[in-house]
Design a protein around this motif. Structure first.
Motif, mmCIF file in Angstrom:
data_model
loop_
_atom_site.group_PDB
_atom_site.id
_atom_site.type_symbol
_atom_site.label_atom_id
_atom_site.label_comp_id
_atom_site.label_asym_id
_atom_site.label_seq_id
_atom_site.Cartn_x
_atom_site.Cartn_y
_atom_site.Cartn_z
ATOM 1 N N LEU A 56 0.832 -1.204 0.000
ATOM 2 C CA LEU A 56 0.000 0.000 0.000
ATOM 3 C C LEU A 56 0.867 1.255 0.000
ATOM 4 O O LEU A 56 0.627 2.191 -0.762
ATOM 5 C CB LEU A 56 -0.934 -0.004 1.212
ATOM 6 N N ASP A 57 1.882 1.271 0.870
ATOM 7 C CA ASP A 57 2.775 2.435 0.957
ATOM 8 C C ASP A 57 3.520 2.676 -0.352
ATOM 9 O O ASP A 57 3.870 3.811 -0.667
ATOM 10 C CB ASP A 57 3.779 2.264 2.094
ATOM 11 N N ALA A 58 3.760 1.610 -1.108
ATOM 12 C CA ALA A 58 4.454 1.716 -2.395
ATOM 13 C C ALA A 58 3.508 2.096 -3.532
ATOM 14 O O ALA A 58 3.924 2.181 -4.683
ATOM 15 C CB ALA A 58 5.152 0.393 -2.721
ATOM 16 N N GLY A 59 2.226 2.309 -3.221
ATOM 17 C CA GLY A 59 1.259 2.678 -4.253
ATOM 18 C C GLY A 59 0.794 1.495 -5.078
ATOM 19 O O GLY A 59 0.403 1.666 -6.231
ATOM 20 N N MET A 60 0.805 0.299 -4.483
ATOM 21 C CA MET A 60 0.410 -0.914 -5.199
ATOM 22 C C MET A 60 -0.746 -1.628 -4.482
ATOM 23 O O MET A 60 -0.616 -2.764 -4.029
ATOM 24 C CB MET A 60 1.622 -1.830 -5.357
ATOM 25 N N PRO A 61 -1.910 -0.954 -4.391
ATOM 26 C CA PRO A 61 -3.021 -1.571 -3.678
ATOM 27 C C PRO A 61 -3.565 -2.834 -4.344
ATOM 28 O O PRO A 61 -4.106 -3.699 -3.663
ATOM 29 C CB PRO A 61 -4.076 -0.461 -3.629
ATOM 30 N N PHE A 62 -3.425 -2.950 -5.660
ATOM 31 C CA PHE A 62 -3.869 -4.175 -6.333
ATOM 32 C C PHE A 62 -3.109 -5.374 -5.780
ATOM 33 O O PHE A 62 -3.682 -6.428 -5.516
ATOM 34 C CB PHE A 62 -3.651 -4.050 -7.844
ATOM 35 N N HIS A 63 -1.822 -5.207 -5.591
ATOM 36 C CA HIS A 63 -0.976 -6.285 -5.085
ATOM 37 C C HIS A 63 -1.270 -6.554 -3.602
ATOM 38 O O HIS A 63 -1.244 -7.703 -3.159
ATOM 39 C CB HIS A 63 0.490 -5.962 -5.342
ATOM 40 N N ALA A 64 -1.574 -5.493 -2.852
ATOM 41 C CA ALA A 64 -1.973 -5.669 -1.452
ATOM 42 C C ALA A 64 -3.269 -6.475 -1.370
ATOM 43 O O ALA A 64 -3.427 -7.328 -0.495
ATOM 44 C CB ALA A 64 -2.142 -4.311 -0.779
ATOM 45 N N HIS A 65 -4.168 -6.224 -2.302
ATOM 46 C CA HIS A 65 -5.426 -6.975 -2.342
ATOM 47 C C HIS A 65 -5.156 -8.476 -2.481
ATOM 48 O O HIS A 65 -5.827 -9.305 -1.873
ATOM 49 C CB HIS A 65 -6.301 -6.440 -3.484
ATOM 50 N N GLU A 66 -4.154 -8.838 -3.293
ATOM 51 C CA GLU A 66 -3.832 -10.255 -3.467
ATOM 52 C C GLU A 66 -3.310 -10.876 -2.169
ATOM 53 O O GLU A 66 -3.590 -12.040 -1.874
ATOM 54 C CB GLU A 66 -2.830 -10.418 -4.609
ATOM 55 N N VAL A 67 -2.577 -10.109 -1.396
ATOM 56 C CA VAL A 67 -2.088 -10.588 -0.096
ATOM 57 C C VAL A 67 -3.273 -10.819 0.845
ATOM 58 O O VAL A 67 -3.356 -11.845 1.515
ATOM 59 C CB VAL A 67 -1.074 -9.588 0.500
ATOM 60 N N PHE A 68 -4.200 -9.853 0.879
ATOM 61 C CA PHE A 68 -5.399 -10.013 1.712
ATOM 62 C C PHE A 68 -6.243 -11.188 1.231
ATOM 63 O O PHE A 68 -6.841 -11.906 2.039
ATOM 64 C CB PHE A 68 -6.243 -8.737 1.701
ATOM 65 N N GLU A 69 -6.308 -11.389 -0.069
ATOM 66 C CA GLU A 69 -7.092 -12.499 -0.604
ATOM 67 C C GLU A 69 -6.537 -13.844 -0.138
ATOM 68 O O GLU A 69 -7.295 -14.764 0.177
ATOM 69 C CB GLU A 69 -7.119 -12.416 -2.124
ATOM 70 N N ASP A 70 -5.219 -13.967 -0.087
ATOM 71 C CA ASP A 70 -4.620 -15.201 0.438
ATOM 72 C C ASP A 70 -5.046 -15.435 1.884
ATOM 73 O O ASP A 70 -5.376 -16.561 2.265
ATOM 74 C CB ASP A 70 -3.092 -15.149 0.351
ATOM 75 N N ALA A 71 -5.046 -14.371 2.697
ATOM 76 C CA ALA A 71 -5.456 -14.502 4.104
ATOM 77 C C ALA A 71 -6.932 -14.857 4.192
ATOM 78 O O ALA A 71 -7.337 -15.679 5.029
ATOM 79 C CB ALA A 71 -5.173 -13.201 4.852
ATOM 80 N N TRP A 72 -7.729 -14.283 3.341
ATOM 81 C CA TRP A 72 -9.167 -14.541 3.309
ATOM 82 C C TRP A 72 -9.414 -16.011 2.990
ATOM 83 O O TRP A 72 -10.246 -16.676 3.617
ATOM 84 C CB TRP A 72 -9.762 -13.599 2.300
ATOM 85 N N LYS A 73 -8.690 -16.548 2.033
ATOM 86 C CA LYS A 73 -8.910 -17.929 1.607
ATOM 87 C C LYS A 73 -8.289 -18.958 2.538
ATOM 88 O O LYS A 73 -8.765 -20.092 2.604
ATOM 89 C CB LYS A 73 -8.368 -18.120 0.192
ATOM 90 N N SER A 74 -7.218 -18.594 3.242
ATOM 91 C CA SER A 74 -6.521 -19.586 4.078
ATOM 92 C C SER A 74 -6.769 -19.420 5.568
ATOM 93 O O SER A 74 -6.429 -20.312 6.349
ATOM 94 C CB SER A 74 -5.009 -19.523 3.809
ATOM 95 N N GLY A 75 -7.355 -18.306 5.964
ATOM 96 C CA GLY A 75 -7.536 -18.031 7.391
ATOM 97 C C GLY A 75 -8.723 -18.746 7.994
ATOM 98 O O GLY A 75 -9.508 -19.397 7.294
ATOM 99 N N PRO A 76 -8.873 -18.599 9.293
ATOM 100 C CA PRO A 76 -10.011 -19.230 9.968
ATOM 101 C C PRO A 76 -11.334 -18.609 9.528
ATOM 102 O O PRO A 76 -11.399 -17.419 9.194
ATOM 103 C CB PRO A 76 -9.744 -18.967 11.455
ATOM 104 N N GLU A 77 -12.353 -19.418 9.519
ATOM 105 C CA GLU A 77 -13.685 -18.998 9.056
ATOM 106 C C GLU A 77 -14.145 -17.706 9.730
ATOM 107 O O GLU A 77 -14.700 -16.822 9.068
ATOM 108 C CB GLU A 77 -14.705 -20.120 9.322
#
Length: 159
Positions: A56-77
């Motif tokens: 996000l700080d680097a101006g790459m929110p699309f890439h940050a979204h992919e990191v959050f998506e991994d947490a969303w898919k692999s994290g606890p319900e």
């Protein structure tokens, strides 16, 4: 590779090998692009937040979204909506920076709405209340204003 055909693996799934810029927009084949985030990485919540904040700080929110998506898919319900909401905020910022102000505002508000149930607990030190306020304020600005600078508008994930 034949540029008139889509880049697919043996099972027909897209490989997404086309280079992209910092906002995730596709670039012509052969262009230098921003390195993509690997998919399916399982990180701890602190690792997820650190990597997403860096992007996000680097101006790459699309890439940050992919990191959050991994947490969303692999994290606890019980945390999936938290990570999904954060991914929506990042995509909302992405669209806002790309000039899609209507879509950006909608996603920012949707992400804030997904985070509201977590406002009291602030899991993993996430500044949920502050993020919701940031998202709603930015949504209001992008609907009636110019395209935003993703790095300048990057939110603080932790309080």
């Amino acid at each position: 590779m034949n540029e008139t055909r889509r880049d697919r693996d043996a099972e027909g799934r897209a490989r997404n090998a086309r280079p992209r810029d910092g906002l995730g927009r596709p670039l012509p084949y052969g262009s230098p692009g921003v390195e993509r985030q690997p998919e399916g990485v399982v990180r701890t919540p602190p690792e997820t937040l650190r990597e997403a904040q860096r992007l996000l700080d680097a101006g790459m929110p699309f890439h940050a979204h992919e990191v959050f998506e991994d947490a969303w898919k692999s994290g606890p319900e019980e945390e999936r909506e938290l990570w999904r909401g954060l991914a929506q905020l990042a995509v909302g910022l992405t669209h806002s920076a790309r000039g899609n102000t209507g879509g950006g505002a909608r996603l920012l508000r949707r992400g804030a709405g997904a985070l509201v149930p977590f406002a009291g607990s602030g899991p993993h030190g996430i500044a949920v209340t502050g993020l919701c306020g940031w998202a709603r304020e930015l949504a209001g600005r992008v609907e009636s204003g110019p395209t935003v600078d993703a790095a300048a508008e990057a939110p603080r994930l932790r309080g």
